[in-house]
Design a protein around this motif. Sequence first.
Motif, PDB file in Angstrom:
ATOM      1  N   PRO A 307       0.837  -1.212   0.000  1.00  0.00           N
ATOM      2  CA  PRO A 307       0.000   0.000   0.000  1.00  0.00           C
ATOM      3  C   PRO A 307       0.868   1.256   0.000  1.00  0.00           C
ATOM      4  N   MET A 308       0.287   2.367  -0.462  1.00  0.00           N
ATOM      5  CA  MET A 308       1.076   3.590  -0.649  1.00  0.00           C
ATOM      6  C   MET A 308       0.434   4.803   0.010  1.00  0.00           C
ATOM      7  N   ILE A 309       1.291   5.719   0.442  1.00  0.00           N
ATOM      8  CA  ILE A 309       0.846   7.027   0.911  1.00  0.00           C
ATOM      9  C   ILE A 309       1.414   8.066  -0.046  1.00  0.00           C
ATOM     10  N   CYS A 310       0.543   8.990  -0.495  1.00  0.00           N
ATOM     11  CA  CYS A 310       0.912   9.925  -1.566  1.00  0.00           C
ATOM     12  C   CYS A 310       0.451  11.338  -1.219  1.00  0.00           C
ATOM     13  N   ASN A 311       1.024  12.304  -1.927  1.00  0.00           N
ATOM     14  CA  ASN A 311       0.453  13.646  -1.854  1.00  0.00           C
ATOM     15  C   ASN A 311      -0.726  13.736  -2.822  1.00  0.00           C
ATOM     16  N   ASP A 312      -1.556  14.722  -2.619  1.00  0.00           N
ATOM     17  CA  ASP A 312      -2.845  14.795  -3.332  1.00  0.00           C
ATOM     18  C   ASP A 312      -2.700  15.559  -4.652  1.00  0.00           C
ATOM     19  N   ILE A 313      -2.455  14.819  -5.724  1.00  0.00           N
ATOM     20  CA  ILE A 313      -2.387  15.370  -7.077  1.00  0.00           C
ATOM     21  C   ILE A 313      -3.105  14.414  -8.020  1.00  0.00           C
ATOM     22  N   PRO A 314      -3.554  14.886  -9.195  1.00  0.00           N
ATOM     23  CA  PRO A 314      -4.317  14.017 -10.106  1.00  0.00           C
ATOM     24  C   PRO A 314      -3.606  12.724 -10.486  1.00  0.00           C
ATOM     25  N   GLY A 315      -2.289  12.800 -10.764  1.00  0.00           N
ATOM     26  CA  GLY A 315      -1.563  11.614 -11.200  1.00  0.00           C
ATOM     27  C   GLY A 315      -1.535  10.505 -10.179  1.00  0.00           C
ATOM     28  N   LEU A 316      -1.684  10.835  -8.888  1.00  0.00           N
ATOM     29  CA  LEU A 316      -1.681   9.827  -7.831  1.00  0.00           C
ATOM     30  C   LEU A 316      -3.092   9.546  -7.303  1.00  0.00           C
ATOM     31  N   LYS A 317      -3.920  10.582  -7.242  1.00  0.00           N
ATOM     32  CA  LYS A 317      -5.284  10.399  -6.738  1.00  0.00           C
ATOM     33  C   LYS A 317      -6.071   9.435  -7.627  1.00  0.00           C
ATOM     34  N   TYR A 318      -5.919   9.593  -8.974  1.00  0.00           N
ATOM     35  CA  TYR A 318      -6.713   8.779  -9.894  1.00  0.00           C
ATOM     36  C   TYR A 318      -5.993   7.512 -10.343  1.00  0.00           C
ATOM     37  N   SER A 319      -4.933   7.174  -9.635  1.00  0.00           N
ATOM     38  CA  SER A 319      -4.304   5.870  -9.833  1.00  0.00           C
ATOM     39  C   SER A 319      -4.303   5.125  -8.503  1.00  0.00           C
ATOM     40  N   VAL A 320      -3.593   5.635  -7.523  1.00  0.00           N
ATOM     41  CA  VAL A 320      -3.451   4.958  -6.238  1.00  0.00           C
ATOM     42  C   VAL A 320      -4.755   4.972  -5.433  1.00  0.00           C
ATOM     43  N   GLU A 321      -5.260   6.171  -5.133  1.00  0.00           N
ATOM     44  CA  GLU A 321      -6.442   6.253  -4.259  1.00  0.00           C
ATOM     45  C   GLU A 321      -7.697   5.762  -4.960  1.00  0.00           C
ATOM     46  N   TYR A 322      -7.885   6.142  -6.219  1.00  0.00           N
ATOM     47  CA  TYR A 322      -9.085   5.747  -6.959  1.00  0.00           C
ATOM     48  C   TYR A 322      -9.199   4.227  -7.064  1.00  0.00           C
ATOM     49  N   VAL A 334       1.366  17.263   9.003  1.00  0.00           N
ATOM     50  CA  VAL A 334       1.873  16.066   9.679  1.00  0.00           C
ATOM     51  C   VAL A 334       0.733  15.264  10.303  1.00  0.00           C
ATOM     52  N   ASN A 335      -0.292  15.954  10.804  1.00  0.00           N
ATOM     53  CA  ASN A 335      -1.430  15.248  11.399  1.00  0.00           C
ATOM     54  C   ASN A 335      -2.172  14.414  10.354  1.00  0.00           C
ATOM     55  N   ASP A 336      -2.382  14.997   9.192  1.00  0.00           N
ATOM     56  CA  ASP A 336      -3.084  14.269   8.132  1.00  0.00           C
ATOM     57  C   ASP A 336      -2.267  13.074   7.660  1.00  0.00           C
ATOM     58  N   ILE A 337      -0.953  13.257   7.553  1.00  0.00           N
ATOM     59  CA  ILE A 337      -0.088  12.142   7.161  1.00  0.00           C
ATOM     60  C   ILE A 337      -0.196  11.014   8.186  1.00  0.00           C
ATOM     61  N   SER A 338      -0.161  11.366   9.464  1.00  0.00           N
ATOM     62  CA  SER A 338      -0.268  10.362  10.530  1.00  0.00           C
ATOM     63  C   SER A 338      -1.592   9.614  10.445  1.00  0.00           C
ATOM     64  N   GLU A 339      -2.674  10.352  10.220  1.00  0.00           N
ATOM     65  CA  GLU A 339      -4.000   9.726  10.109  1.00  0.00           C
ATOM     66  C   GLU A 339      -4.063   8.746   8.936  1.00  0.00           C
ATOM     67  N   LYS A 340      -3.468   9.143   7.803  1.00  0.00           N
ATOM     68  CA  LYS A 340      -3.511   8.279   6.610  1.00  0.00           C
ATOM     69  C   LYS A 340      -2.636   7.049   6.801  1.00  0.00           C
ATOM     70  N   LEU A 341      -1.521   7.195   7.478  1.00  0.00           N
ATOM     71  CA  LEU A 341      -0.678   6.030   7.769  1.00  0.00           C
ATOM     72  C   LEU A 341      -1.432   5.042   8.665  1.00  0.00           C
ATOM     73  N   LYS A 343      -4.616   4.770   8.863  1.00  0.00           N
ATOM     74  CA  LYS A 343      -5.705   4.219   8.057  1.00  0.00           C
ATOM     75  C   LYS A 343      -5.199   3.080   7.175  1.00  0.00           C
ATOM     76  N   ILE A 344      -3.989   3.222   6.655  1.00  0.00           N
ATOM     77  CA  ILE A 344      -3.397   2.142   5.867  1.00  0.00           C
ATOM     78  C   ILE A 344      -3.261   0.888   6.723  1.00  0.00           C
ATOM     79  N   CYS A 345      -2.782   1.059   7.949  1.00  0.00           N
ATOM     80  CA  CYS A 345      -2.609  -0.093   8.846  1.00  0.00           C
ATOM     81  C   CYS A 345      -3.944  -0.762   9.168  1.00  0.00           C
TER      82      CYS A 345
END
Length: 376
Positions: A307-322, A334-341, A343-345
């Motif tokens: 699984p991957m954690i990415c910044n929010d841009i079209p090239g990653l949002k519509y490949s990884v997250e979508y 940093v808080n949002d990054i921590s929350e997403k990490l 969430k991955i777990c």
Amino acid sequence: MKIIIVGLLKLGELPPAVTLLKELSNHYDVIYYGIDDPSEHYDRLFNHRVDIRKIIDKNTYQGKGFFAKVRRFLTWRLKKITILNATKNIIRQYDASAGDIFWVLHEFTLLQLSEEIKKIPFNLTMYELHKDIFKDHTELKKRIQWADKVIVPEYARAAIVQACCSLKRMPYIIPNKPYEFDESDTYLEDNPMKELVDKAHKEGKKVILYSGIFLRERKIDTIIQAVERNAEKYVIALIGKSSEYLEELLEKYSSARYLGFVTPPKHLSMVECADIGILTYVSDSESINPVFCAPNKIWEYAKYGIPMICNDIPGLKYSVEYNGFGYCCDIDDVNDISEKLNKICENYGELSEKATEYYHGTDVVQLIRGIVNEAD
């Protein structure tokens, strides 16, 4: 029939080019002109099926002061003349009656070639969204229009290149998915990543990996900060070529573990061990390239169900997250990054399964064959 390929970048720095050469050499005689020396490494990698011929050295004179500048300029001029003369001879090897294919790798290479290239049909693989395609009457746009077939790694890029360069048809799309290498190609006897992961797992931690080049635009700082804030859960590892930015990161963050650089595809032995992969591409004011990024790292992580954690841009949002195998975050928060990490777990099994599905859902080999076999 032979396939003549010209690429003025190091093959080791362009994994999608290695994929292309591997597949083409399975079926055709391939001659590759570039800046790499023929070597035992490439002989093994391509099973002695690619004839690698060096045009010129990539290295430039390093020094300071007026005379150093003059020397660099003269060296650059000499190289330019050498490349022009060499490519004239290479282009003349093209034999249409024998069904030959001429293939140019990267828009940088296209700009260095003799204008004789416009006299023959050729394929052009574009790896970047160069800023010159957005300007009027540039040399790059003119040369892209000479190409018989244009290939890009991502759908949005295809639409952008067609519109900006006034192409009659949409460019072909070959994602930057790596070749299915033999285990012997990727095996790494001394694997520091495996040792790090084994130790972390015994402590109940997951290992987060950044693999790639170290530029300030990648903004790895905040991810390291999030890992340090959750040190009981995560360890962060970095692999890639050293840089000034990397040195700054290592000096500032003692928790970051730098494991060096390993020549592709052997670096995949290290990637395979990771629990979570990092993908960050932050655009500066002059480049749209990161916004519609098409990183081969997506495929390298997905290959192993990471699984991957990415910044929010079209090239990653519509490949990884979508496609459900990772999350985009606010790379400055940093808080949002921590929350997403976290969430991955929480959803690790599902995300890992989706990553594997995504990887196996694209057949790059068939896409390459389709371009080669398609009648004009």
